[in-house]
Write an enzyme that holds these catalytic residues in place. Sequence first.
Site, PDB file in Angstrom:
ATOM      1  N   GLU A 117      41.624  36.653  43.252  1.00  0.00           N
ATOM      2  CA  GLU A 117      42.073  35.262  43.355  1.00  0.00           C
ATOM      3  C   GLU A 117      41.078  34.263  42.780  1.00  0.00           C
ATOM      4  O   GLU A 117      41.439  33.107  42.524  1.00  0.00           O
ATOM      5  CB  GLU A 117      42.369  34.909  44.814  1.00  0.00           C
ATOM      6  CG  GLU A 117      41.151  34.850  45.736  1.00  0.00           C
ATOM      7  CD  GLU A 117      40.754  36.199  46.327  1.00  0.00           C
ATOM      8  OE1 GLU A 117      40.003  36.209  47.326  1.00  0.00           O
ATOM      9  OE2 GLU A 117      41.174  37.233  45.786  1.00  0.00           O
ATOM     10  N   CYS A 161      39.236  43.270  49.489  1.00  0.00           N
ATOM     11  CA  CYS A 161      37.870  43.326  50.005  1.00  0.00           C
ATOM     12  C   CYS A 161      37.847  43.897  51.425  1.00  0.00           C
ATOM     13  O   CYS A 161      38.059  45.087  51.615  1.00  0.00           O
ATOM     14  CB  CYS A 161      37.218  41.949  49.919  1.00  0.00           C
ATOM     15  SG  CYS A 161      35.416  42.023  50.012  1.00  0.00           S
ATOM     16  N   HIS A 209      37.727  40.403  44.381  1.00  0.00           N
ATOM     17  CA  HIS A 209      38.581  39.243  44.685  1.00  0.00           C
ATOM     18  C   HIS A 209      39.343  38.820  43.431  1.00  0.00           C
ATOM     19  O   HIS A 209      38.795  38.122  42.565  1.00  0.00           O
ATOM     20  CB  HIS A 209      37.734  38.079  45.203  1.00  0.00           C
ATOM     21  CG  HIS A 209      37.204  38.292  46.578  1.00  0.00           C
ATOM     22  ND1 HIS A 209      37.906  37.945  47.707  1.00  0.00           N
ATOM     23  CD2 HIS A 209      36.042  38.842  47.009  1.00  0.00           C
ATOM     24  CE1 HIS A 209      37.200  38.262  48.786  1.00  0.00           C
ATOM     25  NE2 HIS A 209      36.068  38.809  48.387  1.00  0.00           N
TER      26      HIS A 209
END
Length: 508
Positions: free
Chosen positions: A168, A78, A166
């Site tokens: 994660e 990001c 993202h």
Amino acid sequence: MEKILILDFGSQYTQLIARRVRELNVYCEIHPYNKVPALDADVKGVILSGSPSSVRDEDSPRPDLSEIKGKLPLLGVCYGAQLLAFEYGGEVKGAPSREYGRAMLTVVAPEDPLMQGLPSPTQVWMSHGDTITSIPANYEIIGSTDNVKVAAYHIAGEMTWGIQFHPEVFHSTDGPRLLENFVMNICGCSGKWSPASFIDSTVAELKEKLGDDKVILGLSGGVDSTVAAVLLNKAIGHNLQCIFVNNGLLRANEFEDVLAQYKGMGLNVVGVDASERFYADLKGVTDPEQKRKIIGKDFIEVFNDEAQKFEGAKWLAQGTIYPDVIESVSVKGPSATIKSHHNVGGLPEKMHLSIVEPLRLLFKDEVRRVGKALGIDAALLGRHPFPGPGLGIRILGEVTADKVRILQQADKIFIDGLREAGLYDQVWQAGVMLLPVQSVGVMGDERTYESCCALRAVVSTDGMTADWVHLPYEFLAKVSNEIINKVRGINRVVYDISSKPPATIEWE
């Protein structure tokens, strides 16, 4: 020990990146972007986190990457991706509208090492106000969405990648595979960091660090202090002295039960019942923060008095875990949210002892894995978190011994009920709040005017956010009925259906 460095730019997801890397059995560390540690041979790769900042702002985070970019595998997430584009000749502009939420990523270069094995399209999670509109000539687009052409790129001739989503977060369906591609395949990590390897290395380090020195540890009955105690006991044995203070605000029978459990584990434990002192000092106090401070101050003094009996101690052990460490060295400095009731606050200064923190590298779930590998009872490892001030912040208003008794009875019915119904392990934290509210009730032929209590049960991963648990109506009805029938002083039960945010898990 091989490791991945994560440079933090202030993203709310930075800890989650670390958790995902750790799930691959690879050790990683989070460091503020402006405090990059020495890059020794153990560092196999670097990840740049997201950020609430914009790379277009003059005061945005701009680390010196000269010793990293082009020399080590590097992944920008990001803001990290935008930084790597913006700083090296690309263009970043404000997105026409903030891009937040699910998006479908088309894998443009399936042969790219970062994208290998990812289906196309695959769901990813966007969270950014800026977007990369152009990239330098040697940057290759490897992934796009309908709204974001440069959703992922690779720098030709370098082991450097950038992604504007993202991986994660849970909503990025194949995010774990992407991170595995980077950490295992690109960085070449072996994935051998495990609870067993952590125990072996930590015990060896503790033996070398502590030698024959004596260590004092404050036990709380919780997971962190227990695992820390067992690790230290494995390293230094009888030179560890544990102290368990009963502040009168524990759950029903907890002081006696936990002491018995600890002694069965071979630990040197002394129990100190200071209930009356805490009750006396809390008399007439209704302000939540003042209650926390009194409880914290009394704990320090009681603990210190007992510790003085253990002559020659040089170390104070704490059950500090990695989120606490990250918080204290965050991008914006020490967090303002560290709670004033933290059980060990003030102890190091008062006692003139050095600090040893055997769990400071671990997340909560990793502490439980280490505890399991150490053979600690599963029931103890699976215990819900319990606040440092205990029932003192679950009794709204003044704390008295009578109110504690009432709350302990109601809380025991709720917690025992969760266990009996097979619901306990589905809940992250549960408890009962005693409210300073009385209401009219009818019990038999008698009119009552007694207290109301609130049941609270939430699911969470780390306590930073939490959602209320949709407990079965039949279960709630049974618990409510049992509390009202068996606990003299309560005639009304309600269920808290507030999430965090905006509400907190505890009421005070």
